[in-house]
Write an enzyme that holds these catalytic residues in place. Sequence first.
Site, short mmCIF file in Angstrom:
data_model
loop_
_atom_site.label_atom_id
_atom_site.label_comp_id
_atom_site.label_asym_id
_atom_site.label_seq_id
_atom_site.Cartn_x
_atom_site.Cartn_y
_atom_site.Cartn_z
N ASP A 1 -23.66 -5.76 41.12
CA ASP A 1 -22.31 -5.41 41.58
C ASP A 1 -22.27 -5.47 43.10
OD1 ASP A 1 -19.82 -4.32 42.02
OD2 ASP A 1 -20.48 -2.25 41.66
N GLU B 1 -24.01 -22.16 20.04
CA GLU B 1 -24.45 -20.93 19.37
C GLU B 1 -23.99 -21.01 17.92
OE1 GLU B 1 -24.01 -16.09 19.47
OE2 GLU B 1 -22.28 -17.42 19.47
N ASP C 1 -19.88 -20.72 22.31
CA ASP C 1 -19.86 -19.51 21.49
C ASP C 1 -19.46 -19.82 20.04
OD1 ASP C 1 -19.96 -16.49 21.81
OD2 ASP C 1 -17.97 -16.69 20.91
N ASP D 1 -20.60 -8.73 39.37
CA ASP D 1 -19.60 -9.74 39.73
C ASP D 1 -20.27 -10.97 40.36
OD1 ASP D 1 -20.29 -8.81 42.32
OD2 ASP D 1 -18.74 -7.27 42.20
N HIS E 1 -27.50 -11.18 25.27
CA HIS E 1 -26.62 -10.01 25.43
C HIS E 1 -26.20 -9.39 24.09
CE1 HIS E 1 -24.10 -13.39 24.57
NE2 HIS E 1 -23.09 -12.59 24.34
N ASP E 2 -26.57 -10.00 22.99
CA ASP E 2 -26.23 -9.47 21.66
C ASP E 2 -27.42 -8.83 20.95
OD1 ASP E 2 -23.61 -10.45 21.87
OD2 ASP E 2 -24.14 -12.36 20.92
N ASP F 1 -20.06 -20.37 29.73
CA ASP F 1 -19.82 -19.99 28.34
C ASP F 1 -18.47 -20.57 27.92
OD1 ASP F 1 -20.17 -18.39 25.88
OD2 ASP F 1 -21.49 -17.19 27.14
#
Length: 573
Positions: free
Chosen positions: A23, A276, A208, A31, A348-349, A100
């Site tokens: 951040d 994915e 995705d 960010d 991230h999953d 993505d």
Amino acid sequence: MTPDGPWWTRSVVYQVYPRSFMDSDGDGIGDLGGILQRLDHLTDLGVDVLWLSPIYPSPQADNGYDISDYTDIDPLFGSLAQLDELIAALHARGMKLVMDLVVNHTSDEHPWFVDARSSKDSPKRDWYWWRPPREGFAAGAPGAEPTNWQSFFSGPTWTLDEASGEYYLHLFDRRQPDLNWENPEVRQAVHAMMRWWLDRGVDGFRMDVINMISKDLRPRDGSPAGELHDGPPLPGSSLGSGYASFICGPRIHEFLQEMHREVFAGRDGPVLTVGEMPGVTVEQARLFTDPARAEVDMVFQFEHVGLDHGTSKWDVHPLRMRDLKASFGRWQAGLAEVGWNSLYWDNHDQPRAVSRFGDDSPRYRRDSATCLATLLHLHRGTPYVYQGEEIGMANYPFTSLEEFADVESLNHHVHAVTAGQAPAEVLAALRVASRDNARTPVQWDGSPNAGFTTGRPWLAVNPDHVEWNAEAQRGDPTSVLAHYRRLIALRRELPVVALGAFAMLLPEHDDVYAFTRSLDGETLLVVCNVSRTPYDLTALLPEAVGAELVLGNLPDAGAELRPWEARVLRPAA
Ligand code: TEU
């Protein structure tokens, strides 16, 4: 394939989940400015490609996987000017940027959906999936959904739009309506958007749930074409599985070939495409990644991250090593001659691999993190490193529901408790399986917010950052970070790591994962003890005796293969 293979066979991709990376403005959310500040970390690691999870304008119902504008940046993350800066900075460092691409669905706040919803006569109506209630049912009545499919995020895949009395389809959250890829206008709009990003300088896309864009509309049991069909009922639920209707549906290869033609064909410069694909089989993956078919370069498959699941992802069992060997072995063999693998433990999953497949006790955390890394990176395929994996980040010690933020976790809690499961039991499952385990801020240093933010982090920093952080590991040659650095360098140095043929050894062994890679007369023997039990290496693999140690994760390698020890060996000729 050229004799050397395409560039990405020698590459390692690093995934940044922007919200949790760094951040720069103190609002507690990572960010683009933060990514720009931390590029030295990527250079130091030696990765070739950065994959950025979504940073587009979004209501953030699913942390950006619900996009309301495909050609801009959410002010939360920065601006287009900063993205341009990032592209330039990465290119200057010899790295590439992969964005993505989330086009199975949009946000319900995307102007396309807002328009589609406004009226049955909207020109955009057919860009999404609208259906009347099931025959004989009143709109909104239990069971009135057009099909019985269960959403990935709990509950039905259909939500009623009161105004029109019709339901719309969403395989994920109700705020993520599925686009109708049958409509050529949808496909053209997506292609144009992809070209726009490539023209801007991005080097490819991670797509995705791209194997879900074709829904099966073929007639069944005498029904007319154009209808969606119920799936087999799920045990203990009024809903069913729609997988057969949308995983690798009938037009998926056609859609990807068309996308390749319309977007990538004839472009200069190397691009990377990775699809994915939950539920993809190795046979399908071979078709998707066969260069002659021009679809995608590689796919993310989910078999290995499902091996510790029981009836659902919330029903977690210990991984049996022989299952992992059988699975990875099949994928290595299946894509040996044609196609290409991608390799990952974390994203991230997924909960953190060191906690899930390794041993995050203080004694073995470093050793198991480096052992798992060695195992994965020595396979044939392109490895993906998820932020924090390279410093051995572990699952978060969640103790209450209030600590979770993820839509999947929160939806599951509501549904499971409503269905009668004990809240404590649901919480215990969330603790090990929640995606929030992967999403806690990156641990840059030992300061109170781990150097991630000067504000209040959107998701709590793991208290173990005092000990486990990038700064502490940077100059330490025995650190997890240093080991990742060596693995990444090895792939570039040795063609056998990138392209060598794979052969599994000891397929039935519970604790030792071993294999060879060979290319043009060079052979590497990889031996990983994925347990706390020491083994006599001489008895296990005589060929390891007298072999040269190319890379190991523990000092003073001897005849005993110690707990979580990993060795890359060059056997005597
Ligand atoms: O995930 C695809 C997917 O199948 C998810 O259900 C994932 O496997 C699941 O979360 C594991 O529990 C992709 C993205 O990676 C994910 O972050 C998004 O939420 C999802 O698509 C919808 O866009």
